[in-house]
Design an enzyme around this catalytic site. Structure first.
Site, PDB file in Angstrom:
ATOM      1  N   PRO A   2       0.827  -1.220   0.000  1.00 30.34           N
ATOM      2  CA  PRO A   2       0.000   0.000   0.000  1.00 30.34           C
ATOM      3  C   PRO A   2       0.856   1.263   0.000  1.00 30.34           C
ATOM      4  O   PRO A   2       1.819   1.371   0.753  1.00 30.34           O
ATOM      5  CB  PRO A   2      -0.795  -0.106   1.305  1.00 30.34           C
ATOM      6  N   GLU A   3       0.525   2.184  -0.886  1.00 31.48           N
ATOM      7  CA  GLU A   3       1.169   3.498  -0.920  1.00 31.48           C
ATOM      8  C   GLU A   3       0.121   4.543  -0.542  1.00 31.48           C
ATOM      9  O   GLU A   3      -0.982   4.199  -0.139  1.00 31.48           O
ATOM     10  CB  GLU A   3       1.753   3.769  -2.316  1.00 31.48           C
ATOM     11  N   HIS A  91      -3.925 -14.834  10.496  1.00 34.54           N
ATOM     12  CA  HIS A  91      -2.972 -13.803  10.935  1.00 34.54           C
ATOM     13  C   HIS A  91      -3.668 -12.522  11.381  1.00 34.54           C
ATOM     14  O   HIS A  91      -3.231 -11.423  11.078  1.00 34.54           O
ATOM     15  CB  HIS A  91      -1.940 -13.493   9.843  1.00 34.54           C
ATOM     16  N   ARG A 110       2.359 -11.118   6.507  1.00 30.23           N
ATOM     17  CA  ARG A 110       3.809 -10.944   6.433  1.00 30.23           C
ATOM     18  C   ARG A 110       4.374 -10.232   7.655  1.00 30.23           C
ATOM     19  O   ARG A 110       5.574 -10.218   7.883  1.00 30.23           O
ATOM     20  CB  ARG A 110       4.188 -10.159   5.162  1.00 30.23           C
TER      21      ARG A 110
END
Ligand SMILES: [Zn+2]
Length: 270
Positions: A2-3, A91, A110
């Protein structure tokens, strides 16, 4: 990853449903590598009411009446609203039980994301060396001109440097440079003064155009209700190696810079 446009899309979604909500319960499952330690215990969120959801670069800042929650989605982090009985994504590291009987869940396979709780009005160390947000008024043409002048970095890497301008990542650096017809490998300080306003405008327009489409989904980015972004259809060069440049028809090339792929048109980017 994500930016700015993806994080802004999440911010808007969170702001629309989270402001005014009180956190009635906190279920935090600490995970190795998740940057959830170092601030106050996240259980301190209990009893707090959300007053605003802000963003600086790729960081989300959730203001509560007595604390500040800093969140970074890292590579795979997701903040999603859910109903209490709904199956959890794998997660899931944090569940906030809200006073309207919904839940806000943070999942991150992650685990490069960040969740940190700070006292209200704290100076957030993560943002201490950050430059202005790319869409904030502080990121002016003059700021960009001065920062470029002092940098010997390749232009693409300059744009990725969050100390210079916050929020731009690989996708939007490539796209903005294509729009501005500037080479990603030229040194930042060699951008002619006359081109600086164009670069500034294209950078901001690229980010805004993507926000209008809900961001870009490559791997698994989704917004606060699980919707992917639709800007992917408008990418001119990113991830388009070998395909024709939409402007001149030459093949888009891929160059590696600091271990990351840069996509660009050697014919029309100088
Ligand atoms: Zn071209």
């Amino acid at each position: 990853v994500p930016e700015l446009p993806e994080v802004e899309t999440v911010r808007r979604g969170l702001a629309s449903r989270l402001v005014g909500r009180r956190v009635d319960g906190v279920d935090f499952r600490p995970a190795k590598r998740l940057r959830g330690t170092g601030g106050l215990p996240l259980e301190g969120l209990e009893g707090q009411t959300v007053t605003a959801v802000r963003r600086h670069g790729k960081y989300l800042l959730v203001d509560l009446d007595g604390a500040l929650l800093l969140a970074h989605l890292g590579m795979t982090g997701k903040l999603l609203f859910a109903e209490p009985g709904e199956a959890e994504r794998p997660h899931t590291h944090l569940v906030l039980h809200l006073d309207d009987d919904t839940e806000l869940r943070f999942s991150d396979p992650r685990r490069f994301g960040t969740l940190k709780l700070y006292p209200k009005d704290a100076v957030v160390p993560e943002l201490a060396h950050y430059g202005p947000d790319a869409l904030a008024p502080a990121f002016s043409k003059a700021h960009l001109a001065a920062a470029l002048k002092g940098s010997g970095s390749p232009l693409k890497l300059f744009l990725l440097d969050q100390r210079k301008v916050a929020g731009v990542g690989n996708i939007y650096a490539c796209e903005a440079l294509w729009r501005a017809k500037l080479s990603p490998v030229r040194k930042a300080r060699t951008v002619p003064a006359a081109k600086v306003p164009e670069l500034w405008r294209h950078l901001r327009d690229t980010l805004r155009d993507s926000i209008a489409k809900g961001g870009t989904s490559f791997n698994d980015y989704v917004d606060h209700i699980g919707q992917p972004g639709k800007f992917v259809a408008q990418l001119a060069v990113y991830d388009r190696e070998g395909k024709p440049c939409p402007r001149c028809g030459a093949a888009v090339v891929r160059t590696t810079q600091s271990g990351r792929s840069t996509f660009w048109c050697k014919k029309c980017q100088r």
